[in-house]
Enzyme design. Structure first.
Site, PDB file in Angstrom:
ATOM      1  N   GLY A 102       0.803  -1.221   0.000  1.00  0.00           N
ATOM      2  CA  GLY A 102       0.000   0.000   0.000  1.00  0.00           C
ATOM      3  C   GLY A 102       0.829   1.261   0.000  1.00  0.00           C
ATOM      4  N   ARG A 103       2.042   1.201   0.523  1.00  0.00           N
ATOM      5  CA  ARG A 103       2.940   2.360   0.476  1.00  0.00           C
ATOM      6  C   ARG A 103       4.364   1.938   0.139  1.00  0.00           C
ATOM      7  NH1 ARG A 103       1.415   2.689   6.169  1.00  0.00           N
ATOM      8  NH2 ARG A 103       2.912   1.541   7.444  1.00  0.00           N
ATOM      9  N   LYS A 122       9.678   3.059   0.128  1.00  0.00           N
ATOM     10  CA  LYS A 122       8.547   3.100   1.051  1.00  0.00           C
ATOM     11  C   LYS A 122       8.141   4.564   1.220  1.00  0.00           C
ATOM     12  CE  LYS A 122       6.916   1.526   5.560  1.00  0.00           C
ATOM     13  NZ  LYS A 122       7.278   0.774   6.793  1.00  0.00           N
ATOM     14  N   ASP A 134      -2.832   7.124   1.547  1.00  0.00           N
ATOM     15  CA  ASP A 134      -2.257   7.918   0.452  1.00  0.00           C
ATOM     16  C   ASP A 134      -0.955   7.339  -0.094  1.00  0.00           C
ATOM     17  OD1 ASP A 134      -0.451   8.484   2.480  1.00  0.00           O
ATOM     18  OD2 ASP A 134      -1.224  10.500   2.855  1.00  0.00           O
ATOM     19  N   GLY A 135      -0.461   6.246   0.504  1.00  0.00           N
ATOM     20  CA  GLY A 135       0.762   5.630   0.013  1.00  0.00           C
ATOM     21  C   GLY A 135       2.035   6.374   0.368  1.00  0.00           C
ATOM     22  N   ARG A 192      14.406   0.591   0.808  1.00  0.00           N
ATOM     23  CA  ARG A 192      14.713  -0.677   1.458  1.00  0.00           C
ATOM     24  C   ARG A 192      15.358  -1.626   0.448  1.00  0.00           C
ATOM     25  NH1 ARG A 192       9.301  -1.906   4.968  1.00  0.00           N
ATOM     26  NH2 ARG A 192       8.354  -2.425   2.974  1.00  0.00           N
ATOM     27  N   ARG A 199       6.526 -12.333   1.095  1.00  0.00           N
ATOM     28  CA  ARG A 199       6.072 -12.539   2.463  1.00  0.00           C
ATOM     29  C   ARG A 199       5.200 -13.781   2.562  1.00  0.00           C
ATOM     30  NH1 ARG A 199       5.541  -6.809   4.204  1.00  0.00           N
ATOM     31  NH2 ARG A 199       6.600  -5.565   2.621  1.00  0.00           N
ATOM     32  N   ASP A 269       1.669 -10.785   7.006  1.00  0.00           N
ATOM     33  CA  ASP A 269       2.140  -9.990   5.873  1.00  0.00           C
ATOM     34  C   ASP A 269       3.442  -9.263   6.206  1.00  0.00           C
ATOM     35  OD1 ASP A 269       0.100  -8.568   7.545  1.00  0.00           O
ATOM     36  OD2 ASP A 269       0.827  -6.830   6.440  1.00  0.00           O
ATOM     37  N   ASP A 279       9.707  -4.720   7.702  1.00  0.00           N
ATOM     38  CA  ASP A 279       8.654  -3.771   8.101  1.00  0.00           C
ATOM     39  C   ASP A 279       8.856  -3.252   9.522  1.00  0.00           C
ATOM     40  OD1 ASP A 279       7.403  -3.751   5.671  1.00  0.00           O
ATOM     41  OD2 ASP A 279       5.968  -5.297   6.176  1.00  0.00           O
TER      42      ASP A 279
END
Length: 524
Positions: A102-103, A122, A134-135, A192, A199, A269, A279
């Protein structure tokens, strides 16, 4: 800028046929092509030089406008097609359906010095998986991710890496405490780096839809490129793949517990098939030794992801991966065997790790009881985990525990309230130290040898939340010097570094309940 592009994921797996960022359920595809958002005024805040070298980037590359534009999302590398991955996941124990990047946007894959890396931004804009968000990302979370990725690597913990941190020149609206009081924050992007960002949830989404074709394709792709010793396209191969993921996850868990790291959001995830920590959201290191502690405000009620529960949560997550892979294996024994082996091997490796932390080179009868007793006495009064284990190496075999409290002198600086070390608190410590010294005197190592061995597994410096927050506050005022100072400090966390002794200290009292210094939200 010289990068040896070697894209695989977006060339060997099926793509989403729709090519807009509109939020939607994506089926029959492993990813969606996306275009990063162009920032208004990107500025490089920090670069991890050894990660740049790992990717084959020169100092001239790092100083170029092209570097700044590419790694802020403002320019797509020629010949590449950025993409966001499709995956699902169990969040806090419940199936959440499709989640996806999503981002996060995968820029490209590169090959250098015989190794393959995926570069992922990211905070570079919306994707089909952004849902109502909004990402984007903010400086606060990006500084934390950048510093922690590198700190974990140098601690010897399997992890994704971070190449660089940039501000975008844009403001981003965030409700940091989820209390209905959003504020504008500085926008940022972090790059990253990992072999891949596949995942557990990448497999779960296809299993949940009974899309066995995609499930097999993804499994074969992952095995072919990242587990080449395993046979592809066979039931036994898929079972061997699962076993290997279990073993890598086990190794990661032992390291987390060794250094006192708490991830905070161990959803499926957020679990990598490489056994890498992935993450970095509301993470933290134990300050006072408390197995029940979680840094995540969302988890404060049930404490599912508390420090002491992490190994079992990893096992639970592996069960979900097993359930996802089961349709292409068709029998349970391979999974049951791998999961049982995880439990057996973890118990052995965890005990061995704990023994090493207190200076025991091998585990003999009675050691597990000694370790269990230590776990209990550490909780009698607030005791800093990192400082206690580091200072424990200063204990001498000849110490006298018969009377008084001088036997605690080597570790006294680890206690937040040393005045509590009397009576019902002091005597259990005395009993433990007596047994500990008796055990040490069964070994032939000298005090100095033991201390050197302990200092190789007990870090002196970790990225405490208040340290990260100080760097964030300074960076928000345009000063990145503290980011660089902490980056250099954490590149060598097991060394004494007397010039940085101020960071070998308990969390200051002002940080105990300060936002960003104790518990954090997932807001980024």
């Amino acid at each position: 800028m010289r990068l040896n592009i070697d894209d695989r994921f977006n060339q060997q797996l099926p793509a989403d046929t729709v090519q807009t960022p509109s939020r939607r359920q994506v089926t029959g595809a492993a990813f969606s092509f996306v275009t990063p958002r162009v920032p208004s005024n990107p500025q490089v805040l920090h670069i991890a030089a050894d990660v740049a070298e790992m990717l084959g980037l020169s100092s001239a590359d790092l100083a170029s406008d092209e570097f700044r534009n590419v790694f802020s999302g403002g320019k797509v590398i020629e010949g590449t097609r950025p993409y966001a991955m499709c995956y699902g996941g169990h969040q806090f124990g419940s199936w959440a359906g499709q989640l996806g990047d999503g981002r996060a946007i995968n820029l490209a894959e590169v090959q250098h010095a015989g190794k393959h890396w995926t570069l992922q931004l990211k905070g570079a804009g919306e994707t089909p998986y952004s849902r109502t968000a909004d990402g984007l990302a903010v400086l606060r979370s990006s500084v934390r991710e950048h510093l922690c990725s590198e700190a974990m690597h140098h601690l010897g913990v399997p992890t994704t890496r971070s190449l660089c941190l940039l501000t975008t020149g844009d403001q981003v609206l965030r409700d940091v405490m989820y209390d209905g009081n959003p504020e504008m924050e500085t926008g940022a992007v972090v790059c990253r780096v990992a072999p891949s960002f596949i995942r557990f949830g990448n497999f779960e989404i296809f299993a949940s839809r009974n899309d066995l074709k995609m499930l097999r394709e993804l499994a074969d792709y992952t095995i072919r490129h990242f587990y080449p010793a395993i046979e592809t396209g066979t039931q036994s191969g898929y079972g061997d793949f699962f076993y290997a993921v279990c073993q890598r996850t086990l190794t990661m868990m032992v390291h987390w517990q060794r250094v006192g790291f708490v991830h905070g959001v161990m959803n499926t995830d957020n679990m990598s098939v490489h056994g890498d920590t992935i993450d970095y959201g509301p993470y933290g290191w134990l300050e006072g030794y408390d197995p029940d502690w979680t840094p995540n405000t969302t988890d404060r009620t049930h404490r599912r992801y508390q420090f002491g529960n992490q190994p079992q949560i990893a096992l639970w997550n592996l069960v979900q991966l097993a359930n996802a892979l089961y349709p292409i294996v068709g029998e349970a024994p391979p999974f049951e065997s791998a999961l049982q082996q995880y439990q057996h091997d973890f118990n052995r490796e965890f005990t061995r790790m704990q023994a090493n932390k207190i200076g025991l080179s091998e585990v003999i009868e009675g050691d597990e009881d000694l370790l269990d007793q230590l776990d209990a006495v550490l909780q009698l009064t607030e005791t800093d985990m990192t400082i206690f284990f580091r200072l424990l190496g200063n204990v001498k075999k000849s110490a006298d525990v018969a009377s008084g409290s001088d036997f605690l002198s080597p570790v006294r600086d680890a206690f937040y309230a040393a005045d509590q070390l009397t009576g019902e608190v002091l005597e259990p410590w005395r009993d433990w130290f007596a047994k500990y010294l008796s055990r040490l005197n069964k070994d032939s190592e000298t005090d100095q040898t033991r201390r050197e061995q302990m200092n190789r597994v007990n870090p002196k410096y970790v990225l405490r939340n208040y340290m990260a927050q100080l760097a964030i506050d300074a960076a928000d005022q345009g000063d990145a010097a503290l980011i660089q100072e902490l980056y250099e400090l954490l590149r060598d966390p097991y060394s004494e570094q007397p010039e940085h002794e101020k960071w070998f200290a308990k969390r200051p009292e002002w940080a105990r309940h300060k936002v960003g210094c104790s518990m954090l939200s997932c807001s980024s």
